[in-house]
Design a protein around this motif. Sequence first.
Motif, short mmCIF file in Angstrom:
data_model
loop_
_atom_site.label_atom_id
_atom_site.label_comp_id
_atom_site.label_asym_id
_atom_site.label_seq_id
_atom_site.Cartn_x
_atom_site.Cartn_y
_atom_site.Cartn_z
N LEU A 94 -8.13 -0.83 2.88
CA LEU A 94 -7.72 0.22 1.96
C LEU A 94 -6.87 -0.33 0.84
O LEU A 94 -5.91 -1.00 1.07
CB LEU A 94 -6.94 1.30 2.72
N ALA A 133 11.36 -7.67 -7.37
CA ALA A 133 10.74 -8.97 -7.16
C ALA A 133 10.72 -9.30 -5.67
O ALA A 133 9.72 -9.80 -5.13
CB ALA A 133 11.50 -10.04 -7.93
N VAL A 134 11.81 -8.97 -4.97
CA VAL A 134 11.85 -9.19 -3.53
C VAL A 134 10.75 -8.39 -2.85
O VAL A 134 10.01 -8.88 -1.99
CB VAL A 134 13.23 -8.79 -2.97
N PHE A 135 10.63 -7.15 -3.28
CA PHE A 135 9.64 -6.25 -2.68
C PHE A 135 8.24 -6.83 -2.79
O PHE A 135 7.47 -6.83 -1.83
CB PHE A 135 9.71 -4.90 -3.41
N LEU A 136 7.92 -7.36 -3.96
CA LEU A 136 6.55 -7.84 -4.13
C LEU A 136 6.34 -9.22 -3.52
O LEU A 136 5.29 -9.49 -2.95
CB LEU A 136 6.20 -7.92 -5.62
N LEU A 137 7.35 -10.09 -3.63
CA LEU A 137 7.11 -11.46 -3.22
C LEU A 137 7.21 -11.64 -1.71
O LEU A 137 6.80 -12.65 -1.20
CB LEU A 137 8.09 -12.39 -3.94
N ARG A 138 7.80 -10.65 -1.04
CA ARG A 138 7.80 -10.75 0.42
C ARG A 138 6.38 -10.75 0.90
O ARG A 138 5.56 -9.95 0.48
CB ARG A 138 8.53 -9.56 1.01
N GLU A 196 11.37 -0.23 1.36
CA GLU A 196 11.43 -0.77 0.00
C GLU A 196 10.64 0.13 -0.95
O GLU A 196 11.05 0.36 -2.08
CB GLU A 196 10.90 -2.19 0.01
N THR A 223 7.61 -12.27 -12.62
CA THR A 223 7.23 -11.96 -11.25
C THR A 223 5.74 -11.65 -11.17
O THR A 223 5.01 -12.20 -10.33
CB THR A 223 7.99 -10.72 -10.75
N PHE A 238 6.48 -2.59 -10.29
CA PHE A 238 6.34 -3.20 -8.97
C PHE A 238 5.52 -2.31 -8.04
O PHE A 238 4.70 -2.79 -7.26
CB PHE A 238 7.72 -3.46 -8.36
N LEU A 259 3.21 -9.94 2.48
CA LEU A 259 2.69 -8.76 3.19
C LEU A 259 1.83 -9.24 4.35
O LEU A 259 1.07 -10.18 4.24
CB LEU A 259 1.83 -7.92 2.26
N LYS A 260 2.03 -8.57 5.45
CA LYS A 260 1.17 -8.90 6.58
C LYS A 260 -0.20 -8.28 6.32
O LYS A 260 -0.32 -7.06 6.20
CB LYS A 260 1.75 -8.34 7.88
N GLU A 261 -1.19 -9.10 6.24
CA GLU A 261 -2.53 -8.56 6.02
C GLU A 261 -3.01 -7.93 7.30
O GLU A 261 -2.95 -8.52 8.37
CB GLU A 261 -3.47 -9.67 5.58
N VAL A 262 -3.49 -6.72 7.19
CA VAL A 262 -3.91 -6.02 8.39
C VAL A 262 -5.41 -6.18 8.55
O VAL A 262 -6.18 -5.96 7.63
CB VAL A 262 -3.55 -4.53 8.30
N ASP A 308 -8.45 -3.59 7.70
CA ASP A 308 -7.97 -2.49 6.87
C ASP A 308 -8.16 -2.87 5.42
O ASP A 308 -7.42 -3.66 4.87
CB ASP A 308 -6.49 -2.25 7.17
#
Lengths: 486, 484, 100, 176
Positions: free
Chosen positions: D176, D161-166, B102, C78, B139, D168-171, D174
């Motif tokens: 950084l 919007a999809v990119f951001l709202l997915r 992405e 968003t 984004f 995120l797996k917090e590592v 990490d």
Amino acid sequence: MADFGLLSAILWFPLLGIAAIIITNRSRPDTIKVIALITALIDFILSILLLYRFDFTNANFQFVEKIPWLDVINSFYFLGVDGISVLFVPLSTLVTLLCILISWYSIEEKVKEFYLALLFTNIAMVGVFLSLDLLLFYVFWEALLIPMYLIIGIWGGPRRIYSTIKFFLYTFFGSIFMLAAIIYLFLQFGTFDYTLLIGKTFTPQVEKLLFLGFLLAFAVKVPMWPFHTWLPDAHTEAPTAGSVILAGILIKLGGYGMVRFLLPLFPQATLFFAKLILVLSVIAIIYAGLACLWQDDLKRLIAYSSVSHMGFVTLGIFSLNPIGINGAILQMINHGIVTGALFMCVGVIYDRTHSRAINYYGGLATTFPLYAALFMIFTLASIGLPGTNGFVGEFLILQGAFMKDKAMVIFAATGVIIGAAYMLWLYQRVFFEKPVSGVFNLPPLRWNELLSLIPMVLLIFLIGLYPNPFLDFMKTSVSKILANIP
Amino acid sequence: MVTLSLNFGSLALELFFLLSGIFIFMIDRFIKSKSYAFWLSFWVILGSMVFILFIPFGDFTRAFRIDFFSSSIKFLLLIGFFFVLLLSDTHLNNFPGLNFGEFYGLLFFSLFGIFVVLSSQDFLTLFIGLELMSIPLYFLIATQYVYRKESLEGALKYFIAGALSGGLYILFLGIVYYATGTIYFEEVSKRLAQGLLKKELLLGAVFFISALSIKLSLVPFHMWAPDAYEASPLPITAFLSGLIKFAVMAVLIKVLILAYSPLKIEIGKILIPISLLTILIGSLLAIRQDNLVRLLAYSSIAHVGYAVLGLVSGDFAGYGFSLFYMFVYLFTTIGSFGIMIYLVRANRGFLEIPNLAGICQNLPFISLLLLIFLFSLAGVPPTAGFMAKFYIFLMLVKSQYIGVAILALLVSVIGAYPYIRVIKVIYMDKGHLGYYKPTYPIFLAFSLIVATFIVILLGIYPRPMLDFIQRTLFLYISLQFLQL
Amino acid sequence: MIPFEYYVLLTLLLFCIGLIGVLFRRNLIILLVSFEIMMNALMILFASISHYTKDVQGYIIVFFLIALAAAEAGVGLTLVVLLYRKLRKVYADEINYFRG
Amino acid sequence: MDLLVFLYLALGMCIPGLLAVLSKNPVHAVLWVLVLIIHQAFLLYTLGSEFLAAVQIIVYAGAVLVLFLFVVYMINLRMEERWRVFVKRSSLGLLILLFFAFFFFKSLAFLTALSPHFKANLHYDLSQGTNLWWIARYLFTHYLFQFELIGVLLLVVVLGAVFLLRKLKEVEGDSL
């Protein structure tokens, strides 16, 4: 022409050394030092070859190399030497060589970077003396800032950062105006070629402005009186090699620039401003001489003494007659040798005691006799005792200035007396009197220190006793330069 | 009725980008392997660098035109983008939680927007292209919002600035349409050449320049830049300050040539105070920054100011020098951000300047490179930064703007201070921060070496590059005026 | 026939109202709403020019502007939603993690 | 009569606009903008384009404002307690506003004096077809490229919007 490429060889040869040092592992500092030494030695030999081949009856530029560099703006890779610059080239390479020697043991950390910076300095210094294209000249002139900034800032004394930033900003500020003037010259005449620009005429107003633009850059470098404040700081905090380069070459660039550019390019403005500069020179001579008297730091004292000596140089240049200018050029070389040697001497004891305070020392003559003898020679040369090179230079300058303006000479001669006073007083304070505890059991002079000081002694007596060959180099070129000035 | 050319051949590269962007984006969910996205984009970019040489010149409707100028600029941008990709690969390996596909997909969309902008022939397409260029970046700046709170703030600030820029742009569009009844560059230029409506269109130009100066972060609109730069991932910062500014500068030049060439002197006069203020404020604010990214953000503000100085004279050669300046700045940016990516791998704290103290002991190679780039930014020969500045000053003096040149020269002395301060910290201070010495990933090392090489080469011998840019521009201009 | 200047005046008035919102309001939602007002103001200008000169371009530009405004609103919302979910803040002056 | 309608619509836009910008409650602001939009749709109709009026109502009132309302309700905004809106960012804002006010008033004179007198580039003639017909005709020929671009733009917004709202797996570990 058989010698085509000699100048390029001298200029770019250190690149080989730089490449070799870059690929050497930093865990082997001795190899790095040897590579640097060999590079500098070969470069010095090449520059001696240049001296040998140089035809001093010819006033024109010799060994000329001219290759298109930036077509769009008509700028050339244009190298050449004449009598004015030819002596500075071996001086630069010699100073680099001696700097490498004198730092052999005193630089212990970041060895690789140090020798890289030294060799880079060598390229830039030689480049400044060789280039006859104004843009090329400016590039080398500015490029010199980078290694010097690092040398002072990394390997310097406790207040090095303040000094190095001051040094950088002062000189950067000065050269900006030179850049503006160079750009203006280009737009006016469509060329950066020095040889073509000689003899062009301007309106008086413009000529004065251009003159001031160049003068500011050179005056900061020399340094002339109101712009001198960076020099004591930079000298004081620089490592030995840095001080030697500063004293030996860097501040000569200003004087060289004046002879090379101001006089031939702007003769009318030179005449107009000559009086002012003479006054400033005399102020520098006396002010710096007096300032020397109350210094308690060895390096600072010698730094102020170089301001004073450079005052003599500008005095000689702007007396605008062959004798004065010959004297000034010779005095620049003398000053490079003598002050460089003095800084080396200070470096020698600084390495042993880690103190630069004059009060710290006393009675060195009994505990360190060989060193005392060498220092004596340099002191006497700095004062200008007959038989040493300092005498020849100062005498010629005073003689030249006498022909121009008698009142100035009276003041300047006072400067000579002040010079004798502070140097002898310094010598007395450091070497005589009762030995203090810190100066017993100093280790004897090392081979590298002897090797770097002996050539200086030889040169002092060589120039002092038999200056004619050196003057022969520059005579014809100087008279050619003066031909433009009414 | 005008016949329209639906020449899909000239649109091929853009379509290719669009499709590969969508593909990379969409496929991400279905493939577990993390590296495929990078390799895919890698080959796409390499392919399109070859591809672009064979794109036929021509129109797609009246809005989109492939010509010599746009193709050349696109080619330069592709080279820059290639290095941004390499940097991204190195940097993103620190974020295994991220969806790489992405990320790269959005980067492709932004590049698509840039290409549209560069090829547009009317003000509406230009505007849509600008939006298309910026929206993925809003984004992308926020990518790290899970890890860092600031990133959303940076994205929002950039978004608000961008929206304001959009508003101003539409106002400009309205004025142009109102005054001339057309939005095509050539037609506007024709109206101007007839000597009509100068006042109205000059007013429009003020809004146009305001709108673009938000993207270029020129002075009254520079507020967003440091925050957005610090918030975004480092490769995106390089993209923002290198590629975007290069592209926007190219577009500004294109519009000045195509639409506004009769007014270029007046516009230059508007630009003088803007660029001088930009340089001054960028240089002054850079002095008190302690964060390396913020320092570079302010320096990028100042540098665009210098580049804009090339436009003030209205001389076409000056436009070429501006482009050259931006090109040099592009590679300096890539190099310096590459170095920062490396430093971040060693220790995040290295982005604070005081922590850099003494790293030359343990990281000598990277310190040396940073030294070169910082001197290039300060404009000290023999680096490319000096040559770029030199040509700008040359141009100014040549067109009799001597006062401006002297002011800019003086400010450039102030501007040198922040960089030599960083060098001072690296080389002359004693440091204590612990770190381990990361290896050099092959792509990072490659891009660093290439950037260094270019910065030094252009400092010593800028002729071929300068010739290329100048010839492109002159060819373009002569073609343009032959047409009219 | 209404004088054309009236439409220009209306446009500028509405644009200024939107600008006031953008520059002074710190509530992010209202900020976005103000952007919409600015866009809307300019649509009137394009449509009226088209109407008076019998030129289609203005209408078409209005069409594009509506789409663009929708896109910008999407992006803005968003970011606002994310910001709220992450930080529980919607006031522009409350989010200042940056100094200087 | 025309003038009266215009004045009513103008007032119906300016007053809700002001109220929206100045209202404390975002819900109210969104609703005031709805009023503005509907008036504007009518204005567009009087300006000869029934198509744009419809789009305005469908896209703005139907989609964008509903989205706004949805977000406002989702993040459950309360009223702003303090009336401090003019305090914080005003210094810079005022400067920019003054800048624009200066330009507006300087330019207002000649902008309003300039009635559009240009020859229409894409002329339309209501005797040959409706306004909608003309718009469609040019939108899909001359403006085809821009039309496609707008499609891509909206796609990018959705994808972003999809990119951001997915999530995120917090590592772990990490930062950084």
